[in-house]
Design a protein around this motif. Structure first.
Motif, PDB file in Angstrom:
ATOM      1  N   UNK A 197      31.484   4.722  23.746  1.00  0.00           N
ATOM      2  CA  UNK A 197      30.173   5.298  23.430  1.00  0.00           C
ATOM      3  C   UNK A 197      29.085   4.706  24.330  1.00  0.00           C
ATOM      4  N   UNK A 198      29.130   3.419  24.539  1.00  0.00           N
ATOM      5  CA  UNK A 198      28.125   2.780  25.397  1.00  0.00           C
ATOM      6  C   UNK A 198      28.238   3.283  26.840  1.00  0.00           C
ATOM      7  N   UNK A 199      29.437   3.562  27.271  1.00  0.00           N
ATOM      8  CA  UNK A 199      29.639   4.057  28.629  1.00  0.00           C
ATOM      9  C   UNK A 199      29.099   5.476  28.784  1.00  0.00           C
ATOM     10  N   UNK A 200      29.223   6.272  27.717  1.00  0.00           N
ATOM     11  CA  UNK A 200      28.797   7.670  27.788  1.00  0.00           C
ATOM     12  C   UNK A 200      27.325   7.867  27.440  1.00  0.00           C
ATOM     13  N   UNK A 201      26.770   6.940  26.657  1.00  0.00           N
ATOM     14  CA  UNK A 201      25.388   7.057  26.193  1.00  0.00           C
ATOM     15  C   UNK A 201      24.566   5.901  26.756  1.00  0.00           C
ATOM     16  N   UNK A 202      23.368   5.744  26.250  1.00  0.00           N
ATOM     17  CA  UNK A 202      22.530   4.605  26.626  1.00  0.00           C
ATOM     18  C   UNK A 202      23.206   3.320  26.143  1.00  0.00           C
ATOM     19  N   UNK A 203      23.447   2.374  27.040  1.00  0.00           N
ATOM     20  CA  UNK A 203      24.151   1.146  26.673  1.00  0.00           C
ATOM     21  C   UNK A 203      23.384   0.312  25.653  1.00  0.00           C
ATOM     22  N   UNK A 204      22.081   0.547  25.552  1.00  0.00           N
ATOM     23  CA  UNK A 204      21.265  -0.218  24.612  1.00  0.00           C
ATOM     24  C   UNK A 204      21.218   0.424  23.222  1.00  0.00           C
ATOM     25  N   UNK A 205      21.826   1.612  23.080  1.00  0.00           N
ATOM     26  CA  UNK A 205      21.723   2.336  21.808  1.00  0.00           C
ATOM     27  C   UNK A 205      22.395   1.577  20.662  1.00  0.00           C
ATOM     28  N   UNK A 206      23.623   1.148  20.881  1.00  0.00           N
ATOM     29  CA  UNK A 206      24.391   0.468  19.822  1.00  0.00           C
ATOM     30  C   UNK A 206      24.326  -1.036  20.061  1.00  0.00           C
ATOM     31  N   UNK A 207      23.715  -1.751  19.142  1.00  0.00           N
ATOM     32  CA  UNK A 207      23.602  -3.203  19.247  1.00  0.00           C
ATOM     33  C   UNK A 207      24.778  -3.886  18.561  1.00  0.00           C
ATOM     34  N   UNK A 208      25.258  -4.958  19.171  1.00  0.00           N
ATOM     35  CA  UNK A 208      26.245  -5.815  18.522  1.00  0.00           C
ATOM     36  C   UNK A 208      25.512  -6.970  17.855  1.00  0.00           C
ATOM     37  N   UNK A 209      25.689  -7.103  16.563  1.00  0.00           N
ATOM     38  CA  UNK A 209      25.134  -8.246  15.827  1.00  0.00           C
ATOM     39  C   UNK A 209      26.288  -9.222  15.668  1.00  0.00           C
ATOM     40  N   UNK A 210      26.291 -10.230  16.508  1.00  0.00           N
ATOM     41  CA  UNK A 210      27.450 -11.115  16.619  1.00  0.00           C
ATOM     42  C   UNK A 210      27.860 -11.707  15.267  1.00  0.00           C
ATOM     43  N   UNK A 211      29.135 -11.570  14.966  1.00  0.00           N
ATOM     44  CA  UNK A 211      29.674 -12.102  13.735  1.00  0.00           C
ATOM     45  C   UNK A 211      29.428 -11.218  12.521  1.00  0.00           C
ATOM     46  N   UNK A 212      28.698 -10.112  12.727  1.00  0.00           N
ATOM     47  CA  UNK A 212      28.379  -9.231  11.592  1.00  0.00           C
ATOM     48  C   UNK A 212      28.897  -7.817  11.821  1.00  0.00           C
ATOM     49  N   UNK A 213      28.442  -7.167  12.899  1.00  0.00           N
ATOM     50  CA  UNK A 213      28.883  -5.808  13.140  1.00  0.00           C
ATOM     51  C   UNK A 213      28.028  -5.097  14.169  1.00  0.00           C
ATOM     52  N   UNK A 214      27.804  -3.809  13.942  1.00  0.00           N
ATOM     53  CA  UNK A 214      27.069  -2.969  14.883  1.00  0.00           C
ATOM     54  C   UNK A 214      25.926  -2.263  14.173  1.00  0.00           C
ATOM     55  N   UNK A 215      24.928  -1.888  14.948  1.00  0.00           N
ATOM     56  CA  UNK A 215      23.829  -1.116  14.369  1.00  0.00           C
ATOM     57  C   UNK A 215      23.103  -0.327  15.448  1.00  0.00           C
ATOM     58  N   UNK A 216      22.447   0.739  15.027  1.00  0.00           N
ATOM     59  CA  UNK A 216      21.493   1.488  15.839  1.00  0.00           C
ATOM     60  C   UNK A 216      20.129   1.290  15.198  1.00  0.00           C
ATOM     61  N   UNK A 217      19.166   0.898  15.996  1.00  0.00           N
ATOM     62  CA  UNK A 217      17.816   0.680  15.469  1.00  0.00           C
ATOM     63  C   UNK A 217      17.237   1.997  14.958  1.00  0.00           C
ATOM     64  N   UNK A 218      16.368   1.907  13.965  1.00  0.00           N
ATOM     65  CA  UNK A 218      15.656   3.096  13.514  1.00  0.00           C
ATOM     66  C   UNK A 218      14.742   3.585  14.616  1.00  0.00           C
ATOM     67  N   UNK A 219      14.678   4.907  14.823  1.00  0.00           N
ATOM     68  CA  UNK A 219      13.801   5.420  15.884  1.00  0.00           C
ATOM     69  C   UNK A 219      12.334   5.171  15.531  1.00  0.00           C
TER      70      UNK A 219
END
Length: 221
Positions: A197-219
């Motif tokens: 997904x990061x390769x196909x979309x904006x690499x900054x879209x999906x954040x990795x929260x280390x040790x917790x998981x993933x998130x997309x910021x609210x627009x």
């Protein structure tokens, strides 16, 4: 997005499950009310498609138990009981929508999309995030006006993270949304899909929260 189908008719249930899966949703199928009650008490679902005439525990009693536990997920009643008093009883007991048998699968799919959209706070059928546009009905994605080709799993992860924007989702939570009963999950599957997904979309879209998981910021507004 994960749906619990509760239907005791195996032939009909098989067709409904296939139709829901065809729309890109993950389906677990319970054949009686007690099995469904246990699944809802332990699992995480985004919506329920519920028949009323169930063995072991009626659909109406199951509906009451779910609401008594404080579970607020959308519930669509699917039944041949289409008298006005039956519809009123079901809606008053906590159902969110009602579809009488026989029905068209396309209408069921559309009603589920609407219930899921509203339950996540979206009024519009297209999910927008900056220059990103996601259409759950057609499973299409565009970025800055250009089409983005995603696999079914990639789309499911993107859709899930967008609907939960601003909330960190663990790998286990994402896996639960993507895989149904009996499906084997490879240990690094989520990481691989997120990488794609990061390769196909904006690499900054999906954040990795280390040790917790993933998130997309609210627009932003």
């Amino acid at each position: 997005m994960k749906i619990l189908l509760v239907e005791d008719d195996k032939l009909l249930g098989d067709g409904i499950a296939a139709g829901i899966a065809q729309s890109g949703l993950v389906v677990d199928w319970a054949l009686d009310g007690q099995q469904a009650d246990a699944a809802l008490a332990m699992g995480s679902y985004d919506a329920v498609v519920l028949d009323l005439g169930l063995p072991r525990l009626s659909g109406m009693e199951l509906l009451r138990r779910v609401r008594a536990r404080g579970q607020i997920l959308p519930i669509l009643i699917l039944t041949a009981r289409d008298a006005v008093e039956d519809r009123v009883a079901g809606l008053d007991a906590g159902a969110d929508d009602y579809l009488g048998k026989p029905f068209d699968l396309a209408e069921l799919q559309a009603r589920l999309r609407a219930l899921l959209r509203r339950s996540k706070g979206y009024a519009e059928p297209i999910i927008s995030h900056g220059e990103l546009r996601v259409d759950p009905a057609s499973h299409s994605v565009s970025l800055s006006g250009g089409t983005v080709d995603l696999s079914a799993r990639e789309f499911a992860i993107l859709h899930t993270l967008l609907l939960n924007a601003g909330r960190v989702m663990s790998k286990a939570q994402i896996e639960e949304q993507l895989y149904g009963w009996g499906e084997e999950v490879e240990s690094n599957a989520i990481e691989v899909f997120v990488h794609h997904l990061r390769r196909k979309l904006d690499r900054q879209l999906i954040r990795t929260i280390r040790g917790v998981g993933y998130m997309i910021e609210k627009p932003g507004p």
